[in-house]
Design a protein around this motif. Structure first.
Motif, short mmCIF file in Angstrom:
data_model
loop_
_atom_site.label_atom_id
_atom_site.label_comp_id
_atom_site.label_asym_id
_atom_site.label_seq_id
_atom_site.Cartn_x
_atom_site.Cartn_y
_atom_site.Cartn_z
N THR A 125 0.84 -1.20 0.00
CA THR A 125 0.00 0.00 0.00
C THR A 125 0.87 1.25 0.00
O THR A 125 0.63 2.20 -0.77
CB THR A 125 -0.93 0.01 1.22
N GLN A 178 -11.07 3.04 1.43
CA GLN A 178 -10.19 2.55 0.38
C GLN A 178 -10.49 1.10 0.00
O GLN A 178 -10.34 0.71 -1.17
CB GLN A 178 -8.74 2.71 0.82
N VAL A 235 -3.16 -4.66 -4.78
CA VAL A 235 -2.46 -3.39 -4.55
C VAL A 235 -1.03 -3.48 -5.07
O VAL A 235 -0.49 -2.49 -5.60
CB VAL A 235 -2.52 -3.01 -3.06
N PRO A 255 -4.85 -0.14 4.42
CA PRO A 255 -5.07 0.91 3.41
C PRO A 255 -4.81 2.31 3.94
O PRO A 255 -4.32 3.18 3.21
CB PRO A 255 -6.54 0.72 3.03
#
Length: 370
Positions: A15, A66, A153, A331
């Motif tokens: 992230t 998120q 991600v 996140p």
């Protein structure tokens, strides 16, 4: 362009890498195994916003925002289910804590309701109303596959220009911002250690102590259950459960002592599995088989808050000490530490420099109601 090394391809590390790369940094992520190969791949994947304390509530809200954005893009599944937690009859301390915390959660705008024993028993059909003193239900909650999130991600970080190097063990050189790789040393403007239980040892190699202790936790996955169930946490019995793959993921099994992150037993104890099945039977009124069981490691700190931000060495940052709550906050806190690397503000309560680094403390369970 700022060059940044991120050590650890778990949920927080990738992230941070995504935000850094999107902001124009030259980012290289190193992991000695693979994406989500460590704690992130063994996490429960429970996500909720029901926190009474201001900082935790704000972090949870940003994290859920998120998660929902990724789900809207089709990158992950956000399986919305209410989060139920309760204290048993006779457990006055935890019952009082639930009654005190819920109004504070509501003050943060959370959709949380106090429940009596009968309302809890309606959702967990194995319980009798007299079994439960009080419960609470948070409606903004979900189950997310931790590995799927981390992989999605990581892909987005790579799309933004980050280099993801798996199967690449690294160490820090004395400068702190030089990474010793199998191909030789490489210098960076900043280094983020998001290597979970190994972050402490990596920092120790360059003379930077942090008060983090790895500890072993356990979980098991059951076969199918008939009932449509919420996520739940039994505060008195100290275990959690969440629906997954038609059955239930049941966990905690915390060992309140330090573990070796390289040499812990990765198989679950027979006693833990047996007790977990007894708890499921008592909660839902049926006894499913066990499909598999395992153990992982979490990281503890003296005050149960994580270490997120710079340490006492220019250009060196850390993100660890999650007490089992790292995935649900990844996140938000991955974004936070990326912002700090770019010169932005962090969260005072999570600043690693609040400790000297050599503090003595006991390992305690991460999920508690106090």
């Amino acid at each position: 362009m700022t060059s940044v090394a991120v050590v650890g391809a778990g949920a927080v590390g990738v992230t941070a890498a995504r935000h850094l790369a999107t902001g124009g940094a030259d980012v290289t992520v190193y992991d000695r195994e693979g994406v989500a190969a460590g704690a992130s791949g063994r996490a429960a994947g429970i996500v909720y916003d029901a926190f009474a304390e201001d900082t935790d509530a704000a972090v949870a809200a940003r994290a859920i925002e998120q998660f929902r954005a990724l789900a809207a893009d089709g990158a992950i599944t956000f399986d919305e289910r209410p989060y139920l937690w309760f204290a048993r009859a006779g457990d006055r301390r935890r019952a009082d804590a639930i009654r005190e915390q819920v109004p504070r959660m509501c003050d943060h705008g959370r959709d949380v309701t106090l429940l009596d024993g009968a309302a809890v028993a309606e959702r967990l059909p194995g319980h009798d109303a007299d079994d439960v003193a009080v419960g609470a239900l948070a409606r903004d909650a979900a189950c997310v596959d931790p590995a799927a999130y981390t992989e999605a991600v990581a892909d987005r970080a790579a799309d933004a220009g980050a280099t993801i190097r798996t199967g690449t063990p690294v160490a820090l050189a004395e400068s702190g911002t030089t990474v010793e790789t199998p191909d030789g040393p490489r210098s960076f403007d900043a280094v983020l250690l998001a290597a979970g239980a190994h972050s402490r040892d990596l920092l120790a190699d360059v003379g930077v102590p942090i008060p983090v202790k790895p500890y072993r936790v356990q979980a098991c996955q059951t076969g199918s259950v008939a009932a449509d169930l919420p996520i739940w946490y039994d505060a008195t019995e100290s275990y959690y459960a969440r629906p997954r793959d038609g059955g239930l993921l049941v966990g905690d099994g915390t060992e309140e002592r330090e573990a070796d992150p390289d040499a812990y037993d990765r198989t679950a104890d027979d006693d833990f599995v047996s007790v977990s099945l007894d708890r499921v039977t008592a909660a839902v009124g049926e006894r499913p088989p066990v499909d598999r069981a395992w153990a992982g490691v979490c990281t503890a700190t003296p005050d149960r808050n994580p270490l997120v931000g710079p340490v006492e060495r220019d250009g060196l940052f850390v993100a660890t000490g999650w007490h089992g709550h790292g995935f649900m906050r990844a996140p938000a806190l991955g974004e936070t530490v990326a912002g700090q690397i770019r010169g932005g503000d962090g969260i005072d309560a999570f600043d690693p420099r609040r400790f000297e680094g050599d503090e003595e403390f006991a390992v305690i369970e991460g999920m508690t109601v106090e």
